[in-house]
Design a protein around this motif. Structure first.
Motif, PDB file in Angstrom:
ATOM      1  N   MET A  82      52.275  55.077   3.291  1.00  0.00           N
ATOM      2  CA  MET A  82      50.971  55.364   2.675  1.00  0.00           C
ATOM      3  C   MET A  82      50.121  54.739   2.081  1.00  0.00           C
ATOM      4  SD  MET A  82      50.811  55.753  -1.567  1.00  0.00           S
ATOM      5  CE  MET A  82      49.332  55.962  -2.177  1.00  0.00           C
ATOM      6  N   ARG A  83      50.195  53.145   3.149  1.00  0.00           N
ATOM      7  CA  ARG A  83      50.036  52.381   2.865  1.00  0.00           C
ATOM      8  C   ARG A  83      48.955  52.433   4.444  1.00  0.00           C
ATOM      9  NH1 ARG A  83      51.820  47.033   0.378  1.00  0.00           N
ATOM     10  NH2 ARG A  83      51.221  45.745   1.775  1.00  0.00           N
ATOM     11  N   GLU A  86      46.532  54.440   3.432  1.00  0.00           N
ATOM     12  CA  GLU A  86      44.850  54.245   2.570  1.00  0.00           C
ATOM     13  C   GLU A  86      44.274  53.189   3.072  1.00  0.00           C
ATOM     14  OE1 GLU A  86      47.586  52.715  -0.568  1.00  0.00           O
ATOM     15  OE2 GLU A  86      46.083  53.998  -1.789  1.00  0.00           O
TER      16      GLU A  86
ATOM     17  N   CYS B  99      48.430  54.574  -7.054  1.00  0.00           N
ATOM     18  CA  CYS B  99      47.589  52.967  -6.548  1.00  0.00           C
ATOM     19  C   CYS B  99      48.239  52.289  -6.679  1.00  0.00           C
ATOM     20  CB  CYS B  99      45.923  53.465  -7.300  1.00  0.00           C
ATOM     21  SG  CYS B  99      45.176  54.807  -7.988  1.00  0.00           S
ATOM     22  N   ASP B 100      48.442  51.778  -5.693  1.00  0.00           N
ATOM     23  CA  ASP B 100      48.796  50.373  -5.303  1.00  0.00           C
ATOM     24  C   ASP B 100      47.677  49.653  -4.652  1.00  0.00           C
ATOM     25  OD1 ASP B 100      50.351  48.461  -4.057  1.00  0.00           O
ATOM     26  OD2 ASP B 100      51.344  49.168  -2.454  1.00  0.00           O
ATOM     27  N   ARG B 102      48.398  46.579  -3.745  1.00  0.00           N
ATOM     28  CA  ARG B 102      48.675  45.270  -3.625  1.00  0.00           C
ATOM     29  C   ARG B 102      48.651  43.779  -4.368  1.00  0.00           C
ATOM     30  NH1 ARG B 102      47.446  47.764   2.596  1.00  0.00           N
ATOM     31  NH2 ARG B 102      47.345  49.713   2.035  1.00  0.00           N
ATOM     32  N   ARG B 107      41.372  44.887  -4.356  1.00  0.00           N
ATOM     33  CA  ARG B 107      41.284  46.129  -4.222  1.00  0.00           C
ATOM     34  C   ARG B 107      41.691  46.921  -5.838  1.00  0.00           C
ATOM     35  NH1 ARG B 107      43.877  48.144  -0.294  1.00  0.00           N
ATOM     36  NH2 ARG B 107      43.839  47.246   1.248  1.00  0.00           N
ATOM     37  N   TYR B 111      39.644  50.023  -7.747  1.00  0.00           N
ATOM     38  CA  TYR B 111      40.409  51.422  -7.231  1.00  0.00           C
ATOM     39  C   TYR B 111      40.211  52.488  -9.179  1.00  0.00           C
ATOM     40  CZ  TYR B 111      44.828  52.646  -4.163  1.00  0.00           C
ATOM     41  OH  TYR B 111      45.464  52.556  -3.267  1.00  0.00           O
ATOM     42  N   ARG B 113      36.268  51.530 -10.619  1.00  0.00           N
ATOM     43  CA  ARG B 113      35.834  52.342 -10.103  1.00  0.00           C
ATOM     44  C   ARG B 113      36.042  53.815 -10.047  1.00  0.00           C
ATOM     45  NH1 ARG B 113      30.805  49.514  -9.802  1.00  0.00           N
ATOM     46  NH2 ARG B 113      30.094  50.990  -8.571  1.00  0.00           N
ATOM     47  N   SER B 114      36.961  53.481  -8.899  1.00  0.00           N
ATOM     48  CA  SER B 114      37.052  55.120  -8.605  1.00  0.00           C
ATOM     49  C   SER B 114      37.976  55.797  -8.922  1.00  0.00           C
ATOM     50  CB  SER B 114      38.337  54.687  -7.013  1.00  0.00           C
ATOM     51  OG  SER B 114      38.662  56.099  -7.071  1.00  0.00           O
TER      52      SER B 114
END
Lengths: 324, 324
Positions: A82-83, A86, B99-100, B102, B107, B111, B113-114
């Motif tokens: 998945m990383r 993405e 949603c990772d 990291r 990031r 995320y 915003r998205s």
DNA sequence: GGAAAAACGGCACACGTTTTCCGGCACTGA
DNA sequence: TCAGTGCCGGAAAACGTGTGCCGTTTTTCC
């Protein structure tokens, strides 16, 4: 807290244009003067405008969302993949959603319905086994990762397990080892068989068992009884290798001085915690994810690929073969 | 392959009603005769109609999607939590997206915003540490899981680490152990400190180190030197406990006959692979996810909760305290 | 049998964006 | 000056569903 969402009409109003024009400016489509585009962009930035994906989806058919469908509940394989996915997709502002089927066909079906209903742009299918799997039946672009589709017309990206196993053997041979044994997982697992077949010039037959440390320990005893002179044990997984190392240490056999050991998968929690840390074959799952995502993007753009793409694995040398 | 998607108008036509009426029939809203509802339902079933989430989202504002925002890249914590969340939400036909971040604030921002742009109905925020974290700023219902929000007005669900640690101690005491030591992770980790504080009646001070097997082995040596008479070692994680067991075995000290050992987290890959298998404290992450999802559903329905909900952990006894 | 009330279902619009089509304007060349 | 040609940008339709309002039909009650 609840700030009114800013819509494209707001941006358009501020820039003194119509909504349609604003849309074109922001998407670099249509014929607009550079000046107008710039003005709209500034207005959008000033208002902090983010286009509403809902409206966009309905209008353009695209949802800018891709699903990763997996049977790997543990995340051991699907998370790195998945990383990678993405990495590639987020550059194109696409979102990735993870769907864990828990190996339940019903659940898989229900996910697929849901994904189609919500109009994802494409699907990456993966699993925790490398066995080819039956294709999924959806009217969408699909790419298979790690486990290929049984339909050769589909696009699949997998790891070249045979080559990966071969690099482990070559590595051992380069270190001067000549009597190499192989301990691996169940004989009905493709990954075990593929890796075993690539192991040439072995001492004795490959030992099939399961993917556990316990089997690694047990196999070590077996091996030392039948082939007391082995100078290397190449294992089908890091867990097995760790078990092998543990047992060898208990028996007072030095790793790697007397017997070198290699693992497979490069699973950090195993490979690094082992004593000594394991030389292992990295599946390069992130790269796998990246390639899968690229193929999927192509397919979404209307240029589907076909057939199976095999990616090389990578040997990561550590102390279990190199010594301190 | 590409079957034309069936729309609600098709269903309506087949049932001999208008699109709006069909919508009401399928959603159990409006005032319709039972007969009409049934007719529409049959038509929908016959055509295999699945409402297009895009249209629905635009119209009703709901997207029937919930995001799980995590900083836990490994999936060790987030995957079980996600399973729990899905258990609750999928019953309501909601989808969950992972949603990772990291651990990258940028990031995370992107995320968020998205997620807002795509109109998710709510967000569950989680992490791999139990430290309270700053709340996220979105105009949406949010529930924090595992790591509470620093804002007490937010809804959080966390594990009662102190109680969990206490059950481990009580378990050891019930088995007749009286000289119990504690080996745990870094002193600047809340989970280490909380668990340590709950360990009462210890022999000596808690030993802080890191969450590794190596530290477990090292601490064992340290401990046996300063307190040769310990009869139990309670560890802050399964990895530490596994290291402790390994070292004790190497030293010829029987587990649990001489010294009992407990882990923490009940991470199968560690707890079960250890020799002997570890008695451990299960965080019950799936339950955590379920509760978080329920709170989120309430919040989405307009009944937000506030404050921190502490869930009990659960002791899982195995051979490292009970023996074979 | 008639009127009032209740039950029912259709119409039209809303949601936010993209996209097609078309009209207007400026500029060019005759 | 006028026709022709490009370039720009606006108006409006389209995507698929949900829903408020309102007209019609049916029922009920006197």
């Amino acid at each position: 807290m609840k700030r009114p969402a800013v819509r494209i009409t707001d941006v358009a109003a501020l820039a003194g244009v119509s909504a349609g024009t604003a849309s074109k400016a922001l998407n670099n489509t249509g014929q607009l003067s550079q000046d107008t585009r710039e003005r709209v962009r500034r207005a959008a930035a000033q208002l902090g405008f983010t286009p509403d994906v809902r409206g966009r989806a309905l209008s353009s058919g695209r949802t800018f969302t891709v699903a990763l469908l997996t049977t790997d509940s543990s995340g051991r394989f699907s998370i790195p993949i998945m990383r990678g996915v993405e990495d590639v997709l987020s550059a194109g502002e696409l979102a990735t959603v993870l769907c864990d089927t828990r190996d339940d066909p019903l659940r898989e079906q229900s996910y697929l319905r849901s994904l189609v209903a919500r109009g994802v742009d494409g699907i990456v299918v993966t699993g925790r086994r490398t066995e080819p799997r039956p294709p999924i039946d959806v009217p969408l672009p699909v790419v298979y990762a790690l486990a290929a589709s049984t339909d050769p017309a589909d696009a699949s990206v997998i790891v070249d397990d045979a080559a990966g196993a071969a690099t482990a053997i070559k590595h051992l041979q380069a270190l001067g080892r000549t009597r190499i044994a192989h301990v691996t997982g169940p004989a009905d697992h493709r990954s075990a068989v593929e890796r075993a077949q690539a192991m040439t010039a072995l001492v004795g037959e490959p030992l099939f068992g399961d993917w556990s440390e316990q089997w690694g320990r047990q196999a070590t005893d077996l091996l030392l009884r039948t082939h007391p002179d082995v100078d290397a044990i190449s294992c089908g997984s890091d867990q097995i290798a760790r078990g092998v190392c543990d047992r060898l240490r208990e028996l007072g056999r030095a790793v790697p001085a007397e017997i070198a050991v290699t693992g497979y998968d490069n699973w950090p929690v195993m490979a690094l915690a082992s004593r000594p840390p394991l030389t292992s074959v990295d599946l390069r799952l992130e790269e796998l994810g990246r390639r899968a995502a690229q193929l999927l993007l192509d397919a979404i753009a209307g240029n589907p690929h076909h057939g199976v793409l095999e990616l090389p694995a990578q040997l990561v040398p550590r102390e279990s073969t190199l010594g301190p």
